[in-house]
Design an enzyme around this catalytic site. Structure first.
Site, PDB file in Angstrom:
ATOM      1  N   LYS A   1      36.760  27.222  37.451  1.00 28.78           N
ATOM      2  CA  LYS A   1      37.376  26.634  39.247  1.00 28.78           C
ATOM      3  C   LYS A   1      36.368  26.885  40.018  1.00 28.78           C
ATOM      4  CE  LYS A   1      39.455  30.783  40.383  1.00 28.78           C
ATOM      5  NZ  LYS A   1      39.580  31.219  41.151  1.00 28.78           N
ATOM      6  N   SER A   2      35.477  27.755  39.767  1.00 28.68           N
ATOM      7  CA  SER A   2      34.059  27.437  40.605  1.00 28.68           C
ATOM      8  C   SER A   2      33.217  27.039  40.848  1.00 28.68           C
ATOM      9  CB  SER A   2      33.276  28.989  40.204  1.00 28.68           C
ATOM     10  OG  SER A   2      34.014  30.131  40.410  1.00 28.68           O
TER      11      SER A   2
ATOM     12  N   ARG B   1      42.917  39.100  52.156  1.00 26.76           N
ATOM     13  CA  ARG B   1      41.385  39.877  51.871  1.00 26.76           C
ATOM     14  C   ARG B   1      40.321  39.992  53.116  1.00 26.76           C
ATOM     15  NH1 ARG B   1      41.106  36.278  47.489  1.00 26.76           N
ATOM     16  NH2 ARG B   1      39.133  37.146  47.155  1.00 26.76           N
TER      17      ARG B   1
ATOM     18  N   SER C   1      28.038  39.027  46.177  1.00 24.32           N
ATOM     19  CA  SER C   1      29.398  37.930  46.460  1.00 24.32           C
ATOM     20  C   SER C   1      28.477  36.145  46.592  1.00 24.32           C
ATOM     21  CB  SER C   1      30.457  38.133  47.548  1.00 24.32           C
ATOM     22  OG  SER C   1      30.883  36.840  48.042  1.00 24.32           O
TER      23      SER C   1
ATOM     24  N   ASP D   1      35.047  38.338  37.208  1.00 26.26           N
ATOM     25  CA  ASP D   1      36.747  37.783  36.767  1.00 26.26           C
ATOM     26  C   ASP D   1      37.609  38.312  35.552  1.00 26.26           C
ATOM     27  OD1 ASP D   1      36.509  36.668  39.128  1.00 26.26           O
ATOM     28  OD2 ASP D   1      35.809  35.116  38.866  1.00 26.26           O
TER      29      ASP D   1
ATOM     30  N   ARG E   1      45.379  36.384  37.399  1.00 23.89           N
ATOM     31  CA  ARG E   1      44.512  36.858  36.347  1.00 23.89           C
ATOM     32  C   ARG E   1      45.185  38.410  35.766  1.00 23.89           C
ATOM     33  NH1 ARG E   1      40.779  33.439  36.062  1.00 23.89           N
ATOM     34  NH2 ARG E   1      39.428  33.429  38.290  1.00 23.89           N
TER      35      ARG E   1
END
Ligand code: S3P
Length: 428
Positions: free
Chosen positions: A25-26, A125, A168, A316, A388
């Site tokens: 995904k990243s 968020r 991050s 994650d 998740r």
């Protein structure tokens, strides 16, 4: 196994089989964005099937990028650094924090303004972590008290040296991408090493990026060129099968063609500390991203503690790590308050769901403790629309005495649409 958004998971004494997980995904987000910022055509194979990475494609299309898809192959016609067109409607990032946060860095430097919107979860968020550093480079961004929708006024940015306040990769990437659009050299010093797919990916597209310890430097005004690149399998998706095998003694799973970037694979050490046998074989790699085969054999259940300094490299995987102790053993995680600002509040969602499955769990402000004590009863766990969480509950439910129901199971489509089909095959 699924009906609407509820999945029923039957108990399983062990899991067994070979798996290829969807594209990372990243990396998918980044390759699509870097291809759009480059000149010429790029072909990306094994692009993530998850909805999040399709949100990125939708936003890039909204900015005038020509994109076609055929199965998991995505072809992008690059528009170069200043080639985006003003969007005619808000850019919808869906559930994807990575899409929104990385785009802020790029959009702040355009000659036009754009609005970024997201779903209910993304709109809760925190976005100040992006707005503040990019504003130090001259960006003008309006938000709803630090949250989406974001109105990004395009303008001229200047280079800066920014120090991260949260560990991050999304913040690092937003600043680096903003830096690419300035005159001069931008530096970003991160608090702790986070995933470095931006650094590796930009280089693959021909951009020069320097890394010195925790500081990444990029000069503005460079030109990238289109590339043909395969996306490695997603280690964070594989994590659920690796944990399932480790938690159910007698299990064996083999994950093929999975990304082995060292900033992503800290889970392998955790599995060994817990008592599993882990074998890793690197078989290849492209664009600085190693790929290989990981085999996990479940042997014994033990106790594992995750220290705060391990958290950034495992962020994650922590929902999966919790499921390690579903059958037996103990998992302790501290220093992970970041989990509270993910797709759901992953500490509360996790502890509530595990308790509802009959697994003893303690909640802390910055983490949790899972006490596995033999076969739990099973029950009904609500994933709160968080992909998740749904996968962690499904893996934990394998250890139960009776069948369990996972509410909000459709959320797996965010990163791993075929998750429940694969689960069915591995327990058969
Ligand atoms: C990601 C970075 C991480 C991670 C997310 C993907 C990325 O978020 O949790 O799933 O692709 O850069 P943070 O940067 O907020 O830690």
């Amino acid at each position: 196994m699924r009906s609407q958004s509820v999945a029923t998971v039957m108990p399983a004494r062990r899991i067994h089989g070979r798996v290829q997980v969807p594209g990372d995904k990243s990396i998918s987000h980044r390759y699509a964005l870097f291809a759009a910022l480059s000149e010429g055509r790029s072909t990306l194979t094994n692009y993530s099937t998850g909805a999040d990475c399709h949100s990125t494609l939708g936003c890039l299309r909204g900015l005038g990028t020509g994109i076609s898809t055929s199965g998991t192959t995505v072809t992008v016609s690059g528009r170069g650094l200043h080639g985006f067109a003003p969007p005619s409607s808000p850019l919808d990032c869906g559930n994807s924090g990575t899409t929104m946060r990385m785009l802020v860095g790029v959009l702040a430097a355009q000659r036009f303004s754009s609005e970024l919107i997201g779903d209910a979860s993304l709109s809760l968020r925190p976005m100040r972590r992006i707005i503040e550093p990019v504003s130090l480079m001259g960006a003008r961004i309006e938000s709803l008290d630090g949250h989406a929708p974001l109105l990004v006024h395009g303008g001229t940015l200047h280079a800066a040296h920014i120090t991260g306040r949260v560990a991050s990769a999304q913040v690092k990437s937003a600043v680096v991408l903003a830096g690419l659009h300035t005159e001069g050299v931008t530096r970003f010093t991160e608090l702790a090493q986070t995933r470095d797919h931006t650094e590796r990916g930009l280089r693959a597209f021909g951009f020069h990026v320097d890394v010195d310890g925790l500081t990444v430097s990029i000069a503005g005004g460079q030109r990238g060129s289109g590339q043909d690149l395969p996306v490695p399998g997603d280690f964070s998706s594989a994590a659920f099968w690796l944990v399932a095998a480790a938690s159910l003694p007698g299990s064996r799973v083999v994950i093929e063609q999975v990304g082995l970037n060292p900033t992503r694979t800290a889970l392998l050490d955790v599995l060994q500390r817990f008592g599993a046998q882990v074998t890793v074989e690197q078989t290849g790699g492209h664009a600085g991203e190693p790929i290989g085969t990981v085999t996990v054999v479940g042997d014994r259940t033990g106790s594992v503690e995750i220290a705060p300094d391990e958290v950034p490299a495992l962020i994650d995987e922590l929902p999966a790590v919790a499921a390690l102790a579903a059958h037996g053993g103990e998992v302790t995680v501290r220093g992970a308050a970041e989990l509270r600002v993910k797709e759901s509040d992953r500490i509360t969602t996790l502890v509530t769901g595990f308790r509802n499955l009959g697994i003893d769990a303690d909640e802390h402000a910055d983490g949790f403790v899972i006490h596995g004590g033999g076969a739990p009863t099973g029950g009904v766990a609500n994933a709160r629309e968080d992909h998740r969480m749904a996968m962690a509950f499904a893996v934990a439910a394998l250890a139960a005495r009776t069948s369990s129901r996972i509410e909000g199971a459709d959320s797996v489509a965010i990163s791993y649409p075929s998750f429940f089909e694969t689960l069915e095959r591995l327990v058969a």
